[in-house]
Design a protein around this motif. Structure first.
Motif, PDB file in Angstrom:
ATOM      1  N   GLY A  92      61.204  34.389  19.915  1.00  0.00           N
ATOM      2  CA  GLY A  92      60.864  34.686  21.440  1.00  0.00           C
ATOM      3  C   GLY A  92      62.181  34.985  22.193  1.00  0.00           C
ATOM      4  O   GLY A  92      62.410  34.346  23.249  1.00  0.00           O
ATOM      5  N   PHE A  93      63.408  35.323  21.618  1.00  0.00           N
ATOM      6  CA  PHE A  93      64.660  35.609  22.077  1.00  0.00           C
ATOM      7  C   PHE A  93      64.469  36.599  23.474  1.00  0.00           C
ATOM      8  O   PHE A  93      63.579  37.266  23.469  1.00  0.00           O
ATOM      9  N   TYR A  94      65.427  36.843  24.186  1.00  0.00           N
ATOM     10  CA  TYR A  94      65.278  37.648  25.197  1.00  0.00           C
ATOM     11  C   TYR A  94      66.208  38.644  25.078  1.00  0.00           C
ATOM     12  O   TYR A  94      67.124  38.955  24.366  1.00  0.00           O
ATOM     13  N   TYR A  95      65.572  39.825  25.742  1.00  0.00           N
ATOM     14  CA  TYR A  95      66.262  41.177  25.705  1.00  0.00           C
ATOM     15  C   TYR A  95      65.883  42.118  26.953  1.00  0.00           C
ATOM     16  O   TYR A  95      64.742  41.453  27.595  1.00  0.00           O
ATOM     17  N   ASN A  96      66.516  43.133  27.411  1.00  0.00           N
ATOM     18  CA  ASN A  96      66.347  43.752  28.315  1.00  0.00           C
ATOM     19  C   ASN A  96      65.576  45.141  27.895  1.00  0.00           C
ATOM     20  O   ASN A  96      66.183  45.912  27.038  1.00  0.00           O
ATOM     21  N   ARG A  97      64.443  45.445  28.266  1.00  0.00           N
ATOM     22  CA  ARG A  97      63.710  46.604  28.035  1.00  0.00           C
ATOM     23  C   ARG A  97      64.172  47.711  29.051  1.00  0.00           C
ATOM     24  O   ARG A  97      63.924  47.381  30.476  1.00  0.00           O
ATOM     25  N   ALA A  98      64.733  48.639  28.571  1.00  0.00           N
ATOM     26  CA  ALA A  98      64.966  50.030  29.659  1.00  0.00           C
ATOM     27  C   ALA A  98      64.099  50.894  29.693  1.00  0.00           C
ATOM     28  O   ALA A  98      63.138  51.004  28.784  1.00  0.00           O
TER      29      ALA A  98
ATOM     30  N   GLY B  46      61.062  38.137  17.529  1.00  0.00           N
ATOM     31  CA  GLY B  46      61.788  37.043  16.588  1.00  0.00           C
ATOM     32  C   GLY B  46      62.996  37.799  16.089  1.00  0.00           C
ATOM     33  O   GLY B  46      63.098  39.100  16.065  1.00  0.00           O
ATOM     34  N   ALA B  47      63.642  37.080  15.345  1.00  0.00           N
ATOM     35  CA  ALA B  47      65.066  37.327  14.635  1.00  0.00           C
ATOM     36  C   ALA B  47      65.587  36.623  13.662  1.00  0.00           C
ATOM     37  O   ALA B  47      65.133  35.334  13.393  1.00  0.00           O
ATOM     38  N   VAL B  48      66.173  37.185  12.728  1.00  0.00           N
ATOM     39  CA  VAL B  48      66.905  36.496  11.581  1.00  0.00           C
ATOM     40  C   VAL B  48      68.193  36.830  11.603  1.00  0.00           C
ATOM     41  O   VAL B  48      68.580  38.137  11.642  1.00  0.00           O
ATOM     42  N   ASN B  49      69.086  35.817  11.648  1.00  0.00           N
ATOM     43  CA  ASN B  49      70.797  36.239  11.968  1.00  0.00           C
ATOM     44  C   ASN B  49      71.342  35.289  10.744  1.00  0.00           C
ATOM     45  O   ASN B  49      71.059  33.887  10.533  1.00  0.00           O
ATOM     46  N   TYR B  50      72.313  35.708  10.006  1.00  0.00           N
ATOM     47  CA  TYR B  50      73.084  35.216   8.874  1.00  0.00           C
ATOM     48  C   TYR B  50      74.325  35.678   8.888  1.00  0.00           C
ATOM     49  O   TYR B  50      74.644  36.747   9.011  1.00  0.00           O
ATOM     50  N   GLY B  51      75.390  35.005   8.362  1.00  0.00           N
ATOM     51  CA  GLY B  51      76.647  35.400   8.190  1.00  0.00           C
ATOM     52  C   GLY B  51      77.664  34.408   7.606  1.00  0.00           C
ATOM     53  O   GLY B  51      77.402  33.089   7.209  1.00  0.00           O
ATOM     54  N   LEU B  52      78.910  34.838   7.827  1.00  0.00           N
ATOM     55  CA  LEU B  52      80.176  33.977   7.402  1.00  0.00           C
ATOM     56  C   LEU B  52      80.947  33.944   8.453  1.00  0.00           C
ATOM     57  O   LEU B  52      81.251  34.818   9.274  1.00  0.00           O
ATOM     58  N   GLU B  53      81.632  32.569   8.483  1.00  0.00           N
ATOM     59  CA  GLU B  53      82.965  32.549   9.444  1.00  0.00           C
ATOM     60  C   GLU B  53      84.048  31.889   8.742  1.00  0.00           C
ATOM     61  O   GLU B  53      83.917  30.947   7.943  1.00  0.00           O
ATOM     62  N   LEU B  54      84.932  32.505   8.925  1.00  0.00           N
ATOM     63  CA  LEU B  54      86.379  32.313   8.065  1.00  0.00           C
ATOM     64  C   LEU B  54      87.326  31.605   9.555  1.00  0.00           C
ATOM     65  O   LEU B  54      87.455  32.495  10.615  1.00  0.00           O
ATOM     66  N   ILE B  55      87.958  30.661   9.153  1.00  0.00           N
ATOM     67  CA  ILE B  55      88.838  29.779  10.118  1.00  0.00           C
ATOM     68  C   ILE B  55      90.257  29.517   9.337  1.00  0.00           C
ATOM     69  O   ILE B  55      90.253  29.156   8.403  1.00  0.00           O
ATOM     70  N   ALA B  56      91.281  30.100  10.026  1.00  0.00           N
ATOM     71  CA  ALA B  56      92.676  29.264   9.627  1.00  0.00           C
ATOM     72  C   ALA B  56      93.382  28.903  10.818  1.00  0.00           C
ATOM     73  O   ALA B  56      93.694  29.843  11.843  1.00  0.00           O
ATOM     74  N   ARG B  57      93.877  27.743  10.704  1.00  0.00           N
ATOM     75  CA  ARG B  57      94.789  27.014  11.806  1.00  0.00           C
ATOM     76  C   ARG B  57      96.005  26.489  11.195  1.00  0.00           C
ATOM     77  O   ARG B  57      95.741  25.614  10.415  1.00  0.00           O
TER      78      ARG B  57
END
Length: 277
Positions: free
Chosen positions: A97-103, A127-138
């Motif tokens: 149920g996330f939100y979006y703007n219908r044009a 609905g939606a499925v989101n997945y991924g990777l995050e890389l961090i270097a400090r």
């Protein structure tokens, strides 16, 4: 006509977190949590707004429902002896149920002259499925000779795959509204004594901002990059001098319909600088 709505929200938000030290300065983290959000009050209360200067319509929607997300995260972190952090993380999120703007387009009578307006109407997606990777270097560059040991480098990159489901467009593979496939951040900080300065770079690939009848009419924010600079000097315990500068490279914000060669909006923000005591 008057519109009356009343709604009560009850949401259970379970979470579980794991932290395990695999070795010296090597930590594995894992978590699950459920989050939710309610629609912006403005989106619920706003009536129809017609802008005769830009021929646009902005609608509200009092029937918007809450959105929920089940979030799974895992991250491996390594801390170095010379103040460094290096990590790789994976995430998987299922949204409902996330939100979006219908044009849409609509013909409006302007003093007897029919004029085509472009409009947006906030709605709940399926609905939606989101997945991924995050890389961090400090890394704090303490191993450099003085005065260069005051430098610190921060780098991060996020790679995302998303699959959003929208009413009337279920046969298409569409990204989740507002999600970029790639984001990158880099900054170089210098701090010594009472002085601190940082220059940062941010890049975000294009993302969906409005859904129409098909891809050729969908609204998309183009890829955007930005360079900012901040500096400050603590003159006394009670007085600090500062300088903030944004968009040093004078990058515009561009949106387009369907294809990048079909720009819809081109906004020049320019460089902005603020200084004070």
């Amino acid at each position: 006509d008057a519109v009356n709505r009343e709604r009560t929200y009850t949401s259970w938000l379970p979470s579980a977190h794991l932290r395990h030290e695999l070795g010296r300065n090597l930590i594995l983290r894992g978590s699950y949590n459920r989050s939710y959000s309610r629609p912006d009050l403005d989106a619920l209360l706003r009536g129809r707004v017609l802008n005769i200067d830009t021929d646009t319509i902005t609608d509200g929607n009092p029937d918007l429902k809450t959105t929920t997300s089940d979030n799974f995260d895992a991250q491996l972190e390594f801390y170095t002896a010379n103040r460094g952090l290096y990590s790789i993380g994976a995430f998987y999120k299922t949204m409902d149920g996330f939100y979006y703007n219908r044009a849409f387009t609509e013909v409006v009578d302007e003093n007897g002259v029919p004029t085509t307006y472009r409009g947006t109407h906030p709605e709940n997606a399926l609905g939606a499925v989101n997945y991924g990777l995050e890389l961090i270097a400090r890394q704090k560059l303490v191993f450099l000779p003085k005065p260069f040991d005051g430098f610190r480098v921060d780098l991060s990159a996020t790679f995302t795959e998303s699959d959003g489901k929208y009413p009337g467009r279920l046969t298409e593979k569409l990204p989740t509204y507002g999600f970029s496939d790639f984001m990158f951040n880099a900054s170089l900080e210098y701090a010594i004594g009472r002085f601190r300065a940082e220059i940062s770079y941010r890049y975000r690939s294009d993302f969906l901002e409005g859904l129409d009848v098909d891809f050729t009419f969908d609204d998309i924010f183009a890829a955007n990059e930005r360079v900012d600079f901040v500096a400050s000097y603590q003159a006394t315990d009670r007085m600090k001098l500062f300088l903030n500068m944004t968009n040093l490279t004078d990058r515009p914000q561009v949106s387009y319909q369907g294809f990048a060669y079909n720009p819809e909006d081109y906004t020049m923000h320019g460089l902005r600088a603020t200084t004070g005591v």
